[in-house]
Motif scaffolding. Structure first.
Motif, PDB file in Angstrom:
ATOM      1  N   MET A 145       0.837  -1.202   0.000  1.00 21.17           N
ATOM      2  CA  MET A 145       0.000   0.000   0.000  1.00 21.17           C
ATOM      3  C   MET A 145       0.873   1.254   0.000  1.00 21.17           C
ATOM      4  SD  MET A 145      -3.033   1.016   2.672  1.00 21.17           S
ATOM      5  CE  MET A 145      -3.833  -0.554   2.371  1.00 21.17           C
ATOM      6  N   PRO A 146       0.649   2.192  -0.939  1.00 20.12           N
ATOM      7  CA  PRO A 146       1.427   3.439  -0.948  1.00 20.12           C
ATOM      8  C   PRO A 146       1.254   4.216   0.360  1.00 20.12           C
ATOM      9  CG  PRO A 146       0.173   3.184  -2.989  1.00 20.12           C
ATOM     10  CD  PRO A 146      -0.304   2.116  -2.052  1.00 20.12           C
ATOM     11  N   ALA A 147       2.329   4.832   0.802  1.00 21.11           N
ATOM     12  CA  ALA A 147       2.315   5.508   2.100  1.00 21.11           C
ATOM     13  C   ALA A 147       1.283   6.631   2.150  1.00 21.11           C
ATOM     14  CB  ALA A 147       3.703   6.056   2.411  1.00 21.11           C
ATOM     15  N   PHE A 148       1.205   7.443   1.083  1.00 19.61           N
ATOM     16  CA  PHE A 148       0.261   8.572   1.099  1.00 19.61           C
ATOM     17  C   PHE A 148      -1.180   8.081   1.134  1.00 19.61           C
ATOM     18  CE2 PHE A 148       0.544   7.600  -3.401  1.00 19.61           C
ATOM     19  CZ  PHE A 148      -0.743   7.813  -3.866  1.00 19.61           C
ATOM     20  N   PHE A 149      -1.459   6.938   0.458  1.00 22.73           N
ATOM     21  CA  PHE A 149      -2.806   6.379   0.450  1.00 22.73           C
ATOM     22  C   PHE A 149      -3.178   5.863   1.837  1.00 22.73           C
ATOM     23  CE2 PHE A 149      -5.768   2.789  -0.492  1.00 22.73           C
ATOM     24  CZ  PHE A 149      -6.811   3.561  -0.993  1.00 22.73           C
ATOM     25  N   LEU A 150      -2.211   5.243   2.512  1.00 25.60           N
ATOM     26  CA  LEU A 150      -2.441   4.780   3.880  1.00 25.60           C
ATOM     27  C   LEU A 150      -2.736   5.956   4.795  1.00 25.60           C
ATOM     28  CD1 LEU A 150      -2.400   2.547   6.014  1.00 25.60           C
ATOM     29  CD2 LEU A 150       0.080   2.837   6.173  1.00 25.60           C
ATOM     30  N   GLY A 151      -1.996   7.057   4.623  1.00 25.40           N
ATOM     31  CA  GLY A 151      -2.243   8.234   5.439  1.00 25.40           C
ATOM     32  C   GLY A 151      -3.634   8.811   5.222  1.00 25.40           C
ATOM     33  N   ILE A 152      -4.090   8.830   3.963  1.00 24.83           N
ATOM     34  CA  ILE A 152      -5.426   9.343   3.656  1.00 24.83           C
ATOM     35  C   ILE A 152      -6.502   8.459   4.289  1.00 24.83           C
ATOM     36  CG2 ILE A 152      -7.076   9.718   1.779  1.00 24.83           C
ATOM     37  CD1 ILE A 152      -4.689  10.557   0.041  1.00 24.83           C
ATOM     38  N   PHE A 158     -10.147   7.752  11.165  1.00 23.22           N
ATOM     39  CA  PHE A 158      -9.969   8.147  12.556  1.00 23.22           C
ATOM     40  C   PHE A 158     -10.161   9.644  12.802  1.00 23.22           C
ATOM     41  CE2 PHE A 158      -7.554   4.203  12.128  1.00 23.22           C
ATOM     42  CZ  PHE A 158      -8.077   3.470  13.180  1.00 23.22           C
ATOM     43  N   SER A 159     -10.181  10.439  11.736  1.00 26.35           N
ATOM     44  CA  SER A 159     -10.388  11.874  11.923  1.00 26.35           C
ATOM     45  C   SER A 159     -11.783  12.311  11.487  1.00 26.35           C
ATOM     46  CB  SER A 159      -9.315  12.652  11.154  1.00 26.35           C
ATOM     47  OG  SER A 159      -9.458  14.035  11.367  1.00 26.35           O
ATOM     48  N   GLY A 163     -13.654  10.833  14.372  1.00 25.06           N
ATOM     49  CA  GLY A 163     -13.357  12.077  15.062  1.00 25.06           C
ATOM     50  C   GLY A 163     -12.461  11.920  16.273  1.00 25.06           C
ATOM     51  N   TRP A 164     -11.635  10.874  16.289  1.00 26.83           N
ATOM     52  CA  TRP A 164     -10.784  10.616  17.453  1.00 26.83           C
ATOM     53  C   TRP A 164      -9.520  11.466  17.473  1.00 26.83           C
ATOM     54  CZ3 TRP A 164     -10.892   4.490  17.544  1.00 26.83           C
ATOM     55  CH2 TRP A 164     -12.178   4.084  17.916  1.00 26.83           C
ATOM     56  N   PHE A 165      -8.935  11.691  16.302  1.00 28.66           N
ATOM     57  CA  PHE A 165      -7.643  12.363  16.234  1.00 28.66           C
ATOM     58  C   PHE A 165      -7.689  13.497  15.207  1.00 28.66           C
ATOM     59  CE2 PHE A 165      -6.794   7.851  17.215  1.00 28.66           C
ATOM     60  CZ  PHE A 165      -6.249   8.005  18.483  1.00 28.66           C
ATOM     61  N   MET A 189       0.280  13.461  17.320  1.00 28.19           N
ATOM     62  CA  MET A 189       1.307  12.550  16.822  1.00 28.19           C
ATOM     63  C   MET A 189       0.769  11.175  16.433  1.00 28.19           C
ATOM     64  SD  MET A 189       4.395  13.326  19.532  1.00 28.19           S
ATOM     65  CE  MET A 189       5.110  11.705  19.228  1.00 28.19           C
ATOM     66  N   VAL A 190      -0.401  10.811  16.934  1.00 28.81           N
ATOM     67  CA  VAL A 190      -0.876   9.429  16.798  1.00 28.81           C
ATOM     68  C   VAL A 190      -0.965   8.978  15.343  1.00 28.81           C
ATOM     69  CG1 VAL A 190      -2.832   7.881  17.190  1.00 28.81           C
ATOM     70  CG2 VAL A 190      -2.091   9.444  19.006  1.00 28.81           C
TER      71      VAL A 190
END
Length: 322
Positions: A145-152, A158-159, A163-165, A189-190
């Motif tokens: 999995m591409p890193a940027f896709f995982l971040g999205i 979760f955001s 709405g946790w982070f 940081m999570v």
């Protein structure tokens, strides 16, 4: 005596590599032309005299070779020059922005090593079982999995959904979590730490599993089992030491590259780290800042690789004989 010669040889190699790398960075970046002329090329009303004056201010009017040796001399005094865009000392900017990068990189590396050792060992002891296939499938998915896709995906789940982070930044701009800057910073940081950790966990788990399987087939492990030692004790006292050798090498690379591999994470989460500063410096053609960050990343990689080789040799004396 032999260990001392090996360490001295590695340090000499590292010094030569740093010198060669500095030359490549300087001449490659400066081959693009005068940054002041490039930055002011499309600015109306700027005369050539103004361009020449600004160029002289940053020492860009001198011959390229002379500028290189001046730059090297300044680096030896830990003077990285002045940013053309921000008119601030490059060294101070690297330090302040670099600390933000290490805030998410170092916890991610520690978490990755801890989880990978546990998961890789657990899977290796259950080779070809359902649990092993589950671990392998998960880590292969994480690697592919591409890193940027995982971040999205992390931001969306979760955001925005839960709405946790928070989805961006290193600290809240309106109200701190529980009124504490410490807890608010940890809260932010999570998700960046999770994004970095997931890819590292995948690679390290495969590394630990493969080496653990090979180690558990060795004769000294069979001897330890025959002597009546429990399996858990064999893993802790004998097998893990052999497995940790390639892990140390990989972790050394992670530590050396932790500032150079941060732009994707810091861009996705708008994290004010050195990677984000690097991207902005390239976009703005800020030569002193680009060269300063580049040489810091290169020196960190060379130093960590050298320290890893030395540590590897201290753990496994056979390395010094090769």
């Amino acid at each position: 005596m032999e260990t001392g010669r090996y360490i001295l040889r590695r340090l000499i190699y590292a010094a030569i590599m740093m010198l060669c790398t500095s030359a490549v960075i300087f001449f490659l970046i400066n081959s693009l032309g005068n940054p002041v002329e490039l930055m002011l090329a499309e600015t109306p009303g700027v005369s050539q005299e103004t361009v020449d004056l600004i160029s002289a201010q940053y020492g860009l009017d001198k011959p390229l070779i002379q500028r290189y040796f001046i730059w090297i001399g300044d680096l030896l005094r830990l003077d990285f020059g002045t940013s053309i865009t921000y008119n601030l000392p490059v060294g101070g900017m690297i330090w302040s922005w670099g600390l933000h990068s290490m805030q998410i990189q170092i916890p991610a590396i520690i978490l990755s090593v801890a989880v990978a050792i546990c998961a890789g060992t657990w899977a290796a002891r259950r080779q070809h079982s359902r649990q092993d296939f589950t671990v392998m499938g998960t880590v292969l998915l994480g690697q592919s999995m591409p890193a940027f896709f995982l971040g999205i995906i992390l931001i969306y789940i979760f955001s925005f959904v839960l709405g946790w982070f928070p989805s961006y930044g290193a600290i809240s701009t309106r109200r701190l979590l529980w009124g504490s800057a410490l807890f608010d910073g940890l809260w932010h940081m999570v998700l960046p730490v999770a994004m970095i950790s997931m890819f590292n966990i995948a690679t390290l788990t495969l590394l630990v599993r493969t080496n653990m399987i090979d180690t558990l087939r060795q004769d000294f492990i069979r001897t330890a089992r025959a002597s009546g030692l429990k399996e858990g004790e064999i893993i802790r006292r004998h097998a893990l030491r052999m497995v940790m050798l390639p892990v140390i090498t990989y972790v050394g690379l992670l530590l050396g590259l932790m500032l150079g591999t941060s732009p994707v994470t810091e861009t996705v989460f708008t994290w004010p780290g050195l990677g984000a500063l690097y991207v902005m410096a390239i976009q703005q053609l800020d030569y002193p800042l680009i060269m300063g960050i580049s040489i810091v990343i290169a020196v960190m990689l060379i130093l960590m690789t050298t320290l890893t080789d030395i540590l590897y040799a201290l753990i496994d004396p056979r390395v010094r004989l090769e």
